[in-house]
Motif scaffolding. Structure first.
Motif, mmCIF file in Angstrom:
data_model
loop_
_atom_site.group_PDB
_atom_site.id
_atom_site.type_symbol
_atom_site.label_atom_id
_atom_site.label_comp_id
_atom_site.label_asym_id
_atom_site.label_seq_id
_atom_site.Cartn_x
_atom_site.Cartn_y
_atom_site.Cartn_z
ATOM 1 N N ALA A 1 -6.685 -3.761 -1.238
ATOM 2 C CA ALA A 1 -6.477 -2.346 -1.590
ATOM 3 C C ALA A 1 -6.794 -2.165 -3.071
ATOM 4 O O ALA A 1 -6.015 -2.558 -3.937
ATOM 5 N N LYS B 1 -6.717 0.168 -5.058
ATOM 6 C CA LYS B 1 -5.784 0.913 -5.910
ATOM 7 C C LYS B 1 -4.739 0.028 -6.576
ATOM 8 O O LYS B 1 -4.194 0.382 -7.600
ATOM 9 N N ALA B 2 -4.487 -1.134 -5.993
ATOM 10 C CA ALA B 2 -3.463 -2.022 -6.549
ATOM 11 C C ALA B 2 -3.909 -2.627 -7.882
ATOM 12 O O ALA B 2 -3.083 -2.870 -8.766
ATOM 13 N N ASP C 1 -10.468 -2.202 0.379
ATOM 14 C CA ASP C 1 -9.987 -0.954 0.967
ATOM 15 C C ASP C 1 -9.993 0.103 -0.135
ATOM 16 O O ASP C 1 -9.327 -0.060 -1.154
ATOM 17 N N THR D 1 -9.869 4.160 3.616
ATOM 18 C CA THR D 1 -8.629 4.702 4.183
ATOM 19 C C THR D 1 -8.117 5.756 3.224
ATOM 20 O O THR D 1 -7.482 5.442 2.219
ATOM 21 N N HIS E 1 -5.639 1.392 13.065
ATOM 22 C CA HIS E 1 -4.934 1.018 11.840
ATOM 23 C C HIS E 1 -3.556 1.652 11.814
ATOM 24 O O HIS E 1 -3.356 2.746 12.354
ATOM 25 N N MET F 1 -0.119 1.773 8.820
ATOM 26 C CA MET F 1 0.618 1.222 7.678
ATOM 27 C C MET F 1 1.922 1.980 7.603
ATOM 28 O O MET F 1 1.939 3.162 7.278
ATOM 29 N N SER G 1 5.999 -0.329 2.953
ATOM 30 C CA SER G 1 5.464 -0.730 1.663
ATOM 31 C C SER G 1 6.444 -1.694 1.020
ATOM 32 O O SER G 1 7.662 -1.504 1.112
ATOM 33 N N GLY H 1 -1.436 -2.553 4.647
ATOM 34 C CA GLY H 1 -0.922 -3.397 3.557
ATOM 35 C C GLY H 1 0.584 -3.439 3.678
ATOM 36 O O GLY H 1 1.119 -3.438 4.778
ATOM 37 N N GLY H 2 1.234 -3.481 2.532
ATOM 38 C CA GLY H 2 2.683 -3.350 2.547
ATOM 39 C C GLY H 2 3.455 -4.653 2.584
ATOM 40 O O GLY H 2 4.685 -4.639 2.641
ATOM 41 N N VAL H 3 2.738 -5.783 2.569
ATOM 42 C CA VAL H 3 3.463 -7.061 2.486
ATOM 43 C C VAL H 3 4.102 -7.148 1.096
ATOM 44 O O VAL H 3 3.412 -7.039 0.081
ATOM 45 N N GLU I 1 -4.959 -4.812 4.880
ATOM 46 C CA GLU I 1 -5.458 -4.239 3.624
ATOM 47 C C GLU I 1 -4.380 -4.364 2.558
ATOM 48 O O GLU I 1 -3.966 -3.393 1.948
ATOM 49 N N CYS I 2 -3.962 -5.594 2.317
ATOM 50 C CA CYS I 2 -2.912 -5.852 1.334
ATOM 51 C C CYS I 2 -3.446 -5.789 -0.085
ATOM 52 O O CYS I 2 -4.555 -6.269 -0.362
ATOM 53 N N ARG J 1 -0.674 -5.477 -3.031
ATOM 54 C CA ARG J 1 0.438 -6.015 -3.822
ATOM 55 C C ARG J 1 0.566 -7.531 -3.725
ATOM 56 O O ARG J 1 0.682 -8.242 -4.724
ATOM 57 N N HIS K 1 -0.342 -2.472 -8.706
ATOM 58 C CA HIS K 1 0.346 -1.200 -8.958
ATOM 59 C C HIS K 1 1.009 -1.230 -10.338
ATOM 60 O O HIS K 1 2.105 -0.703 -10.529
HETATM 61 C C1 LIG Z 1 -1.419 1.376 -0.824
HETATM 62 C C2 LIG Z 1 -2.095 1.070 0.421
HETATM 63 C C3 LIG Z 1 -2.385 -0.258 0.750
HETATM 64 C C4 LIG Z 1 -1.942 -1.415 -0.078
HETATM 65 O O1 LIG Z 1 -0.570 -1.540 -0.099
HETATM 66 P P1 LIG Z 1 0.122 -2.821 -0.759
HETATM 67 O O2 LIG Z 1 1.565 -2.475 -0.759
HETATM 68 O O3 LIG Z 1 -0.447 -2.919 -2.125
HETATM 69 O O4 LIG Z 1 -0.212 -3.979 0.082
HETATM 70 C C5 LIG Z 1 -3.103 -0.493 1.900
HETATM 71 N N1 LIG Z 1 -3.506 0.521 2.693
HETATM 72 C C6 LIG Z 1 -3.236 1.804 2.410
HETATM 73 C C7 LIG Z 1 -3.711 2.856 3.321
HETATM 74 C C8 LIG Z 1 -2.523 2.127 1.270
HETATM 75 O O5 LIG Z 1 -2.250 3.395 0.991
#
Ligand SMILES: *Cc1c(COP(=O)(O)O)cnc(C)c1O
Length: 420
Positions: free
Chosen positions: A54, A56-57, A75, A98, A187, A189, A192, A229-231, A272-273, A275, A370
C-alpha cells in the motif's frame, strides 16, 4: 513481547545526525527485505501469492523499488501514487488500484497502466465503462456489513463508506461480465492495525465462501482474492506480532476445504499490506531541544506532530529510545512534545524514560508506515528528510528535507514572482 531496538549505536547515529540535520526518518533496508521474504515464505503454498504494498503507507520510490526487487506489487489509490508506481517500473497487473470517491482521470490512468482496478461501488462499472472502457480484469471491494465486526481504527463495516454491500455484490459481478469483463478479483479490507491472528483467517473464510456463492449464482470464477491490508504491528513492547505462519496455515486449510473442494482452484491469494511491511523498520530520529519542568516534566523535540501525527490524533503508542541510554533505568517521567501550537502535539504522555538532557537523540519507533506519509505543514513546519540505512551500513538520502523555498513555492502574493 516484541523487543524494541534500534539498528545503530549512539555513535553511528550521532555521525548521521551531523551530516543530516534532525529530525529525519531512517528506514532499515535489511530488515525490510528480511521481513518481506518471511511473508512470501509463509505463503509458499499459495499460487501466485503477492503483496501489493500500500503505497500510502510509505510513498517513497526507493523503498518501493526495494519491495519490487522482493517480488511485491503496489496498491495505489490516487494519481500521484499511480505515477510513482509507473516511475519505479511497476507494470500492468503488478499495480492494484483500490480507490474510493475516485476522479475520472484516475480511473483513466489506472486503465492506461493496465492495473487491476478494484471498484468500490457498483455504479463505478458504468463510470469506468464511460471513461476508459471495461478492462478485461475487474475486481470489487466487498463490504460485508453486519456480518463482520471491524475494529477501532476502521469502524464497523456497516458504518464504513467503502465497498459493495452484500445485497449488490452478485449483481456487480453480473453487470461487469455483461459489459465485457472476462477475469475477476474479489477484495475486502475490514480491519486496520489488527493483531488478532484469527481475524485474517475469518476474512479468508468470508471471501472464499463468497467466491463460491458468486460462482453458484453467476458462473463466474474469481481468479484473485485480495485479503486487503490491515495486518497490525506490535507498537507496544508487550504486544504480540501477528503470527503470519499460523495465519497462512489456517488460510491454506480453508483454501483446500472451500476453494479446491468447490472446483475454484487455482485462485491467487494476495494482500495489500503497508503497515506490516515497513512500519517496524522506520524510525523518526529527533533531537531534544529543551527539558522544562512545569506541572509536569517535558522533553521538547525538534520533531513535532507534523512529522508523525499518529500519537496526536489516535493517541497511538510509539516506543521511544534515548540513544546511548538504552541500558539506563527508565526512572523519570516525561511528556515528550513537539513545538506545534496544539496541546495534542505529544509523542508520549507520562512516559517512563531515562533522564533526558537537551541535545539527546530520541528515536521514535515503528514510524516506517503511515508516518512521514501523514505529515503536514501546519504551523509552517517543514517536512523532514528520509534516509535509507543500506545493507552495507551506508546511508542514502532518499528524500531531502523541505526548505523555506518549498514552503513558499505554492504561494501567490503581490511581492512574489507569479508563475502560473
Ligand atoms: C490503507 C489501506 C491498505 C494498507 O493498510 P495497512 O494497515 O497499511 O496494511 C490496504 N488497502 C487499502 C484499500 C487501504 O485503504
Amino acid at each position: 513481547m516484541s523487543k524494541k531496538s534500534i539498528p545503530l549505536t549512539k555513535n553511528e547515529l550521532d555521525k548521521i545526525a551531523t551530516e543530516y540535520p534532525t529530525p529525519f526518518y531512517l528506514y532499515d533496508e535489511k530488515a525490510i527485505r528480511e521481513n518481506a521474504r518471511l511473508f512470501y515464505k509463509a505463503y509458499d503454498w499459495a499460487p501466485g501469492f503477492k503483496n501489493y504494498f500500500a503505497v500510502k503507507a510509505c510513498p517513497n520510490p526507493v523503498i518501493m523499488s526495494v519491495l519490487k526487487e522482493e517480488g511485491f506489487g503496489v496498491d495505489c489509490s490516487s494519481m500521484p501514487e499511480l505515477l510513482l508506481a509507473e516511475k519505479v517500473g511497476f507494470k500492468g497487473e503488478e499495480i492494484m488500484f483500490t480507490s474510493n470517491d475516485t476522479p475520472p482521470l484516475e480511473f483513466k490512468e489506472a486503465a492506461r497502466l493496465g492495473a487491476v482496478i478494484n471498484l468500490d461501488d457498483i455504479s463505478h462499472v458504468s463510470t469506468l465503462e464511460q471513461i476508459a472502457g471495461i478492462p478485461e480484469m475487474i475486481s470489487f471491494r466487498y463490504n460485508p456489513g453486519d456480518l463482520r465486526s471491524g475494529n477501532v481504527l476502521i469502524g464497523q463495516p456497516q458504518e464504513a463508506k467503502y465497498g459493495v454491500p452484500r445485497d449488490q455484490i452478485i449483481d456487480a459481478y453480473r453487470l461487469a461480465r455483461d459489459k465485457g469483463a472476462k477475469r475477476f478479483g474479489l477484495h475486502a479490507m475490514v480491519a486496520s492495525n489488527e493483531l488478532e491472528n484469527n481475524y485474517f483467517a475469518e476474512t479468508a473464510r468470508m471471501l472464499f465462501e463468497l467466491a463460491v456463492k458468486i460462482k453458484q449464482k453467476t458462473g463466474i470464477k474469481v481468479e484473485l482474492i485480495n485479503m486487503g491490508g490491515g495486518v497490525g504491528i506490535p507498537y507496544r513492547p508487550e504486544d504480540q506480532a501477528v503470527d503470519l505462519n499460523a495465519v497462512s496455515r489456517a488460510m491454506c486449510e480453508l483454501y483446500n476445504r472451500v476453494i479446491v473442494e468447490e472446483g475454484l482452484n487455482p485462485v491467487k491469494i494476495v494482500f495489500e499490506c503497508g503497515r506490516m511491511i515497513t512500519g517496524p523498520y522506520g524510525f523518526l530520529v529527533s533531537r531534544v531541544r529543551q527539558v522544562t519542568r512545569k506541572y509536569k516534566d517535558y522533553a521538547g523535540l525538534d520533531a513535532c506532530m507534523a512529522d508523525l501525527m499518529r500519537p496526536g490524533i489516535y493517541g497511538a503508542y510509539h516506543h521511544i529510545t534515548v540513544a546511548g541510554k538504552e541500558e539506563m533505568p527508565r526512572d523519570h517521567t516525561y511528556d515528550v512534545t513537539g513545538s506545534l501550537c496544539e496541546n495534542i502535539d505529544k509523542f508520549a504522555i507520562d512516559r517512563p524514560l531515562p533522564e533526558i538532557e537537551p541535545g539527546d537523540l530520541l528515536v521514535i519507533h515503528d514510524a516506517g508506515a503511515h508516518g512521514y506519509a501523514m505529515g503536514f505543514n501546519y504551523n509552517g513546519k517543514l517536512r523532514a528528510a528520509e534516509l535509507l540505512l543500506k545493507e552495507d551500513g551506508s546511508v542514502q538520502l532518499i528524500r531531502r528535507a523541505e526548505t523555506i523555498d518549498d514552503y513558499f513555492s505554492t504561494l501567490r502574493f503581490c511581492n512574489a514572482p507569479v508563475r502560473i
